[in-house]
Design an enzyme around this catalytic site. Structure first.
Site, mmCIF file in Angstrom:
data_model
loop_
_atom_site.group_PDB
_atom_site.id
_atom_site.type_symbol
_atom_site.label_atom_id
_atom_site.label_comp_id
_atom_site.label_asym_id
_atom_site.label_seq_id
_atom_site.Cartn_x
_atom_site.Cartn_y
_atom_site.Cartn_z
ATOM 1 N N TYR A 157 0.848 -1.208 0.000
ATOM 2 C CA TYR A 157 0.000 0.000 0.000
ATOM 3 C C TYR A 157 0.877 1.249 0.000
ATOM 4 O O TYR A 157 0.637 2.198 -0.738
ATOM 5 C CB TYR A 157 -0.910 -0.031 1.223
ATOM 6 C CG TYR A 157 -1.948 1.070 1.286
ATOM 7 C CD1 TYR A 157 -3.183 0.931 0.643
ATOM 8 C CD2 TYR A 157 -1.714 2.240 2.005
ATOM 9 C CE1 TYR A 157 -4.148 1.936 0.723
ATOM 10 C CE2 TYR A 157 -2.671 3.248 2.084
ATOM 11 C CZ TYR A 157 -3.888 3.095 1.448
ATOM 12 O OH TYR A 157 -4.840 4.095 1.533
ATOM 13 N N LYS A 161 0.872 4.043 -2.980
ATOM 14 C CA LYS A 161 0.453 5.436 -2.762
ATOM 15 C C LYS A 161 1.601 6.414 -3.002
ATOM 16 O O LYS A 161 1.366 7.555 -3.419
ATOM 17 C CB LYS A 161 -0.138 5.585 -1.360
ATOM 18 C CG LYS A 161 -1.456 4.812 -1.160
ATOM 19 C CD LYS A 161 -2.564 5.279 -2.095
ATOM 20 C CE LYS A 161 -3.910 4.660 -1.741
ATOM 21 N NZ LYS A 161 -4.995 5.118 -2.632
HETATM 22 N N1 LIG Z 1 -10.263 5.741 4.884
HETATM 23 C C1 LIG Z 1 -9.027 6.135 5.137
HETATM 24 O O1 LIG Z 1 -8.630 6.301 6.303
HETATM 25 C C2 LIG Z 1 -8.083 6.428 3.997
HETATM 26 C C3 LIG Z 1 -6.840 6.987 4.298
HETATM 27 C C4 LIG Z 1 -5.963 7.268 3.277
HETATM 28 C C5 LIG Z 1 -6.308 7.022 1.959
HETATM 29 N N2 LIG Z 1 -7.529 6.474 1.685
HETATM 30 C C6 LIG Z 1 -7.849 6.225 0.269
HETATM 31 O O2 LIG Z 1 -9.093 6.779 -0.043
HETATM 32 C C7 LIG Z 1 -9.656 6.080 -1.148
HETATM 33 C C8 LIG Z 1 -11.109 5.759 -0.844
HETATM 34 O O3 LIG Z 1 -11.147 4.875 0.274
HETATM 35 P P1 LIG Z 1 -12.332 4.867 1.330
HETATM 36 O O4 LIG Z 1 -11.704 5.010 2.645
HETATM 37 O O5 LIG Z 1 -13.415 5.780 0.926
HETATM 38 O O6 LIG Z 1 -12.752 3.313 1.228
HETATM 39 P P2 LIG Z 1 -14.111 2.575 0.921
HETATM 40 O O7 LIG Z 1 -13.774 1.135 0.999
HETATM 41 O O8 LIG Z 1 -15.202 3.119 1.780
HETATM 42 O O9 LIG Z 1 -14.432 2.982 -0.592
HETATM 43 C C9 LIG Z 1 -13.638 2.521 -1.661
HETATM 44 C C10 LIG Z 1 -14.543 2.131 -2.818
HETATM 45 O O10 LIG Z 1 -13.696 1.681 -3.887
HETATM 46 C C11 LIG Z 1 -14.302 0.563 -4.495
HETATM 47 N N3 LIG Z 1 -13.284 -0.235 -5.153
HETATM 48 C C12 LIG Z 1 -12.349 -1.027 -4.572
HETATM 49 N N4 LIG Z 1 -11.608 -1.631 -5.492
HETATM 50 C C13 LIG Z 1 -12.070 -1.200 -6.700
HETATM 51 C C14 LIG Z 1 -11.705 -1.488 -8.033
HETATM 52 N N5 LIG Z 1 -10.723 -2.346 -8.320
HETATM 53 N N6 LIG Z 1 -12.371 -0.862 -9.039
HETATM 54 C C15 LIG Z 1 -13.391 -0.008 -8.758
HETATM 55 N N7 LIG Z 1 -13.781 0.289 -7.511
HETATM 56 C C16 LIG Z 1 -13.135 -0.305 -6.491
HETATM 57 C C17 LIG Z 1 -14.960 -0.179 -3.346
HETATM 58 O O11 LIG Z 1 -16.005 -1.049 -3.802
HETATM 59 C C18 LIG Z 1 -15.484 0.968 -2.490
HETATM 60 O O12 LIG Z 1 -16.815 1.288 -2.819
HETATM 61 C C19 LIG Z 1 -8.768 4.844 -1.363
HETATM 62 O O13 LIG Z 1 -7.900 5.080 -2.461
HETATM 63 C C20 LIG Z 1 -7.976 4.757 -0.077
HETATM 64 O O14 LIG Z 1 -6.732 4.130 -0.257
HETATM 65 C C21 LIG Z 1 -8.427 6.182 2.665
#
Ligand SMILES: NC(=O)c1ccc[n+]([C@@H]2O[C@H](COP(=O)([O-])OP(=O)(O)OC[C@H]3O[C@@H](n4cnc5c(N)ncnc54)[C@H](O)[C@@H]3O)[C@@H](O)[C@H]2O)c1
Length: 254
Positions: A157, A161
């Site tokens: 990861y 990123k």
């Molecule tokens: N939540 C956190 O604390 C956090 C922190 C840093 C970065 N992020 C990043 O934010 C972004 C969104 O994450 P989130 O926290 O909203 O998570 P989440 O799991 O709530 O939402 C992510 C969505 O992406 C979809 N998804 C996953 N793999 C996929 C694919 N191969 N093709 C299409 N859709 C796909 C999932 O079905 C889900 O609906 C991600 O890139 C994550 O790495 C999140």
């Protein structure tokens, strides 16, 4: 009052949940026509319904950003439905299992990199020619604090990123004089459905991550990320290009 995204078309991947869902709903209320792209059908349908129920425009597309044919389909959904593509948010992402480098299989590495890094590359490869033809476009990548620091996640990861940060800067620089902007947000801890990506977390990796989480000032909400995203994709961010913006409530200030 003028809406910030009136007449714009925005494609958001991972729009079925969490940060992407909040972006889709907020951008729609600001006048954008939305392509809700996600790999989970129910989630796509739910978000499209929410947007339409509140008077917005949305079309859903189910697909996996790791598959070239699905990427092609997502981009075609924007151009076939609305005739253009102004905003691309590469937001879909999956977490790892906090695995250290010696614990990662080739299969796991390739799966994670294909979603978190190759997916955004492929989306950009298809979106940028459209934006060049239009003479304008905005790309926003969702990286992570793990794109800036080494101890906030597992090796795969973290590498994905960091890679997305590099892709963002290269895209911003390459197209800076062609009307295309590209930025990244790096969320801290945000309360969403995203998990640690499995039920077998590495002791070492998880323990290391917990050192970092103990100094998180507070968790953020998806809506707090979406408002920052709106600034970056709208004309409010017209002079912001190549920025890698931590949105973390002060976690990196420590
Ligand atoms: N939540 C956190 O604390 C956090 C922190 C840093 C970065 N992020 C990043 O934010 C972004 C969104 O994450 P989130 O926290 O909203 O998570 P989440 O799991 O709530 O939402 C992510 C969505 O992406 C979809 N998804 C996953 N793999 C996929 C694919 N191969 N093709 C299409 N859709 C796909 C999932 O079905 C889900 O609906 C991600 O890139 C994550 O790495 C999140």
């Amino acid at each position: 009052m003028t809406k910030k995204l009136e007449g714009k078309v925005a494609l958001i991947t991972g729009a079925g949940s969490g940060i992407g869902r909040a972006m889709a709903i907020l951008f729609a209320t600001e006048g954008a026509s939305i392509v809700v792209a996600d790999v989970v059908t129910d989630r796509v349908e739910e978000v499209v319904a929410v947007i339409k129920d509140t008077g917005g425009n949305a079309v859903g597309v189910v697909g996996n950003v790791a598959l070239e044919s699905d990427v092609e389909n997502m981009i075609a959904s924007a151009t076939d439905t609305y005739g253009r593509l102004d905003i691309l948010c590469n937001n879909a992402g999956i977490m790892d299992k906090m695995l250290t480098i010696t614990e990662i299989s080739d299969e796991f590495w390739e799966r994670l990199i294909s979603v978190n890094l190759t997916g955004p590359f492929r989306m950009c490869r298809r979106a940028i020619p459209i934006m060049l033809d239009q003479g304008s476009g905005v790309i926003l990548n969702t990286s992570s604090l793990a794109g800036l620091h080494g101890g906030r996640a597992g090796a795969a990861y973290t590498a994905s990123k960091h890679g997305l940060v590099g892709l963002t800067r290269n895209t911003a620089w390459t197209y800076a004089d062609k009307g295309i902007r590209c930025n990244a947000i790096c969320p801290g801890a945000v309360e969403t459905a995203i998990g640690i990506g499995g039920d077998e977390p590495s002791e070492l990796g998880f323990a290391r991550m917990c050192l970092g989480t103990s100094i998180i000032p507070r968790a953020g909400s998806s809506e707090e990320l979406a408002t920052v995203a709106l600034m970056l994709v709208s004309d409010d961010g017209s002079f912001v290009n190549g920025a890698i913006l931590a949105v973390d409530g002060g976690w990196t200030a420590y």
